[in-house]
Design an enzyme around this catalytic site. Sequence first.
Site, mmCIF file in Angstrom:
data_model
loop_
_atom_site.group_PDB
_atom_site.id
_atom_site.type_symbol
_atom_site.label_atom_id
_atom_site.label_comp_id
_atom_site.label_asym_id
_atom_site.label_seq_id
_atom_site.Cartn_x
_atom_site.Cartn_y
_atom_site.Cartn_z
ATOM 1 N N PRO A 1 0.792 -1.224 0.000
ATOM 2 C CA PRO A 1 0.000 0.000 0.000
ATOM 3 C C PRO A 1 0.821 1.269 0.000
ATOM 4 C CG PRO A 1 -0.113 -1.165 2.115
ATOM 5 C CD PRO A 1 1.057 -1.683 1.360
ATOM 6 N N GLU A 2 0.510 2.136 -0.910
ATOM 7 C CA GLU A 2 1.045 3.494 -0.898
ATOM 8 C C GLU A 2 -0.105 4.422 -0.521
ATOM 9 O OE1 GLU A 2 3.499 4.346 -4.325
ATOM 10 O OE2 GLU A 2 3.916 2.226 -4.636
ATOM 11 N N HIS B 1 -1.298 -15.726 9.444
ATOM 12 C CA HIS B 1 -0.933 -14.321 9.315
ATOM 13 C C HIS B 1 -2.077 -13.361 9.623
ATOM 14 C CE1 HIS B 1 2.540 -16.172 7.574
ATOM 15 N NE2 HIS B 1 1.891 -16.522 6.484
ATOM 16 N N ARG C 1 4.327 -10.629 5.888
ATOM 17 C CA ARG C 1 5.732 -10.275 6.139
ATOM 18 C C ARG C 1 5.956 -9.571 7.473
ATOM 19 N NH1 ARG C 1 7.838 -7.867 0.471
ATOM 20 N NH2 ARG C 1 9.869 -8.113 1.443
#
Length: 281
Positions: A2-3, A94, A113
């Site tokens: 995400p930006e 996750h 991650r």
Amino acid sequence: MPELPEVETVGRGLATALIGDRIARAIVRRGDLRRPLPEGFGQGLTGARVDAIDRHAKYLLVRLDRGLIWLIHLGMSGRMVLTSTAEALDPSPHDHVIVESDGGVRVTFNDARRFGLMDLFPADRVGDHPLLNATGPEPLGGGFDADYLLAAAEGRTSPLKAFLLDQKVVAGLGNIYVAEALYRARLSPRRRAGTLGRRRAERLVEAIRAVLTDAIEAGGSTLRDYVQSSGELGYFQHRFAVYGKEGQPCPDCHCVVEKTGGIARIVQSNRSTFFCPRLQH
DNA sequence: ACGAGAACCTGTTTGC
DNA sequence: TGCAAACAGGTTCTCG
């Protein structure tokens, strides 16, 4: 992943789902994210009402009553998935944090991650939060213009690519939108920031604004679909002009793959950069 | 102070 | 097909 535009989209989706409701339950399945969740994180959320959700750079600030802010950063792979509390709780791998509202919404933070992070802190300390203080102006806000960018670039020898990725220069750009903005501004990602000059700085500011605005608009339209179907917020593929388009013809000059044509891929600061060597200087 | 590179962590894609 | 290497949209630390 995400930006700025994706984070904005996630924030809007969360706002629609949560504002006005209280957090009935907060489950921490794994607290060792990029930084460990703070002491008392789950208890602090539980019972709080969600009053507003703001975005600052790539951070989401969920404003709770009791004067608390729930800070969220999605990192590289973080996702927010909306489901119903009517469904049985069945966490996937996750799924690190799960929050349920008294309005029947379940929000699941999934991050393979674990580069994402969360924090919970008093709202009156927002001004001196180290993470939030480390960011420059909002690209869509009033403090970001050619004068500012020119001054920030003064004397800098790093390539524009690295310069724009620096969150202290401008907040919220990442690898994709830097590439797209430089393409739109016809500026080479390899150009030294200090050589920008006024005309190019004006072009660049305009290009950054346009690229982000377009993407936020695209996110808004995908949001309507996603919230109804998969429940996953913020994951949308805007059509990019250069990002991931190595070897394909440039959409504007139509140059093809030869020695000097087509979209090129190079590596800068250990990241892929995509650009049209013929158009961008 | 600045810039380059490695590191963090895991999943997916690419190449031999 | 199988396995290893490369790669992924972010940030932060170290080193020169």
